[in-house]
Write a protein that holds these residues in place. Structure first.
Motif, PDB file in Angstrom:
ATOM      1  N   UNK A  23       0.823  -1.210   0.000  1.00 27.25           N
ATOM      2  CA  UNK A  23       0.000   0.000   0.000  1.00 27.25           C
ATOM      3  C   UNK A  23       0.857   1.261   0.000  1.00 27.25           C
ATOM      4  N   UNK A  24       1.903   1.276   0.819  1.00 28.56           N
ATOM      5  CA  UNK A  24       2.754   2.463   0.923  1.00 28.56           C
ATOM      6  C   UNK A  24       3.463   2.737  -0.399  1.00 28.56           C
ATOM      7  N   UNK A  25       4.053   1.695  -0.982  1.00 30.31           N
ATOM      8  CA  UNK A  25       4.818   1.885  -2.220  1.00 30.31           C
ATOM      9  C   UNK A  25       3.886   2.248  -3.375  1.00 30.31           C
ATOM     10  N   UNK A  26       2.801   1.507  -3.519  1.00 30.47           N
ATOM     11  CA  UNK A  26       1.863   1.802  -4.610  1.00 30.47           C
ATOM     12  C   UNK A  26       1.256   3.187  -4.417  1.00 30.47           C
ATOM     13  N   UNK A  27       0.929   3.531  -3.186  1.00 27.23           N
ATOM     14  CA  UNK A  27       0.382   4.862  -2.906  1.00 27.23           C
ATOM     15  C   UNK A  27       1.340   5.966  -3.295  1.00 27.23           C
ATOM     16  N   UNK A  28       2.618   5.783  -2.988  1.00 30.14           N
ATOM     17  CA  UNK A  28       3.615   6.797  -3.347  1.00 30.14           C
ATOM     18  C   UNK A  28       3.753   6.921  -4.862  1.00 30.14           C
ATOM     19  N   UNK A  29       3.728   5.789  -5.547  1.00 34.16           N
ATOM     20  CA  UNK A  29       3.850   5.827  -7.005  1.00 34.16           C
ATOM     21  C   UNK A  29       2.616   6.474  -7.625  1.00 34.16           C
ATOM     22  N   UNK A  30       1.451   6.115  -7.133  1.00 31.45           N
ATOM     23  CA  UNK A  30       0.209   6.700  -7.664  1.00 31.45           C
ATOM     24  C   UNK A  30       0.186   8.209  -7.414  1.00 31.45           C
ATOM     25  N   UNK A  31       0.626   8.635  -6.232  1.00 31.80           N
ATOM     26  CA  UNK A  31       0.682  10.071  -5.951  1.00 31.80           C
ATOM     27  C   UNK A  31       1.611  10.789  -6.925  1.00 31.80           C
ATOM     28  N   UNK A  32       2.751  10.172  -7.225  1.00 32.51           N
ATOM     29  CA  UNK A  32       3.688  10.771  -8.179  1.00 32.51           C
ATOM     30  C   UNK A  32       3.116  10.849  -9.574  1.00 32.51           C
ATOM     31  N   UNK A  33       2.474   9.765  -9.997  1.00 36.82           N
ATOM     32  CA  UNK A  33       1.870   9.752 -11.333  1.00 36.82           C
ATOM     33  C   UNK A  33       0.726  10.760 -11.401  1.00 36.82           C
TER      34      UNK A  33
END
Length: 187
Positions: A104-114
């Protein structure tokens, strides 16, 4: 006459078993230790008492109290839980398993960046496409910019980032070397 065939008093039996006379009488009243008019055949009493206190084998194996059974069952459950926890930690350290929280943390960070890059796309694209001569060129340029934004979503990068976080949490660095326990716990 064999020593085990001797008939003894409650006080002698208590001394031999290392318990109090009162406990001998309690065990007699509970039907654990057989008696003959307040006297005890030593062999029968010792065998009955040892069967009553037999750990791990419980009542099904010929003796043991309910408390001993539940304590043994609790110990077995605890040992199994500890083994399961160690297996999960080892799987994390090998990169074979990850915690949902790490994902969740990693995917959330990537989604926020995208998301931030997608929201910035109109501002970034407007001056570039403004001077293009036709619709086909505008479409090609916008497609190129969208591909650039989505380039960070490569599946291998996502997988590597999640595994790296899991290893750090488990107390290992990205290269598999042990880090401090605090580093793994604080990741």
């Amino acid at each position: 006459m064999d020593v085990w065939d001797e008939v003894v008093s409650a006080s002698v039996l208590a001394r031999g078993l290392g318990i109090s006379e009162r406990r001998v009488r309690e065990l007699r009243d509970q039907g654990v230790i057989p008696d003959q008019a307040g006297k005890y055949r030593l062999g029968d009493a010792v065998l009955a008492y040892s069967n009553h206190n037999r750990p791990a084998s419980g009542k099904a194996a010929g003796g043991g109290s309910e408390a001993a059974e539940s304590l043994d069952a609790a110990r077995v459950r605890l040992i199994n839980l500890q083994a399961d926890a160690r297996e999960m930690l080892n799987a994390q350290m090998r990169g074979e398993a990850v915690l949902a929280e790490d994902l969740e943390v990693v995917v959330g960070a990537i989604v926020d960046g995208v998301r931030a890059r997608v929201l910035a796309l109109p501002t970034r694209a407007a001056p570039v496409v403004l001077g293009l001569p036709g619709l086909a060129e505008v479409r090609d340029k916008l497609t190129e910019l969208v591909h650039e934004v989505c380039g960070n979503l490569a599946a291998t990068e996502l997988s590597d980032a999640v595994k790296d976080r899991a290893r750090r949490r488990a107390g290992r660095g990205a290269d598999g070397d042990e880090d401090s326990a605090e580093a793994g716990a604080s990741s």
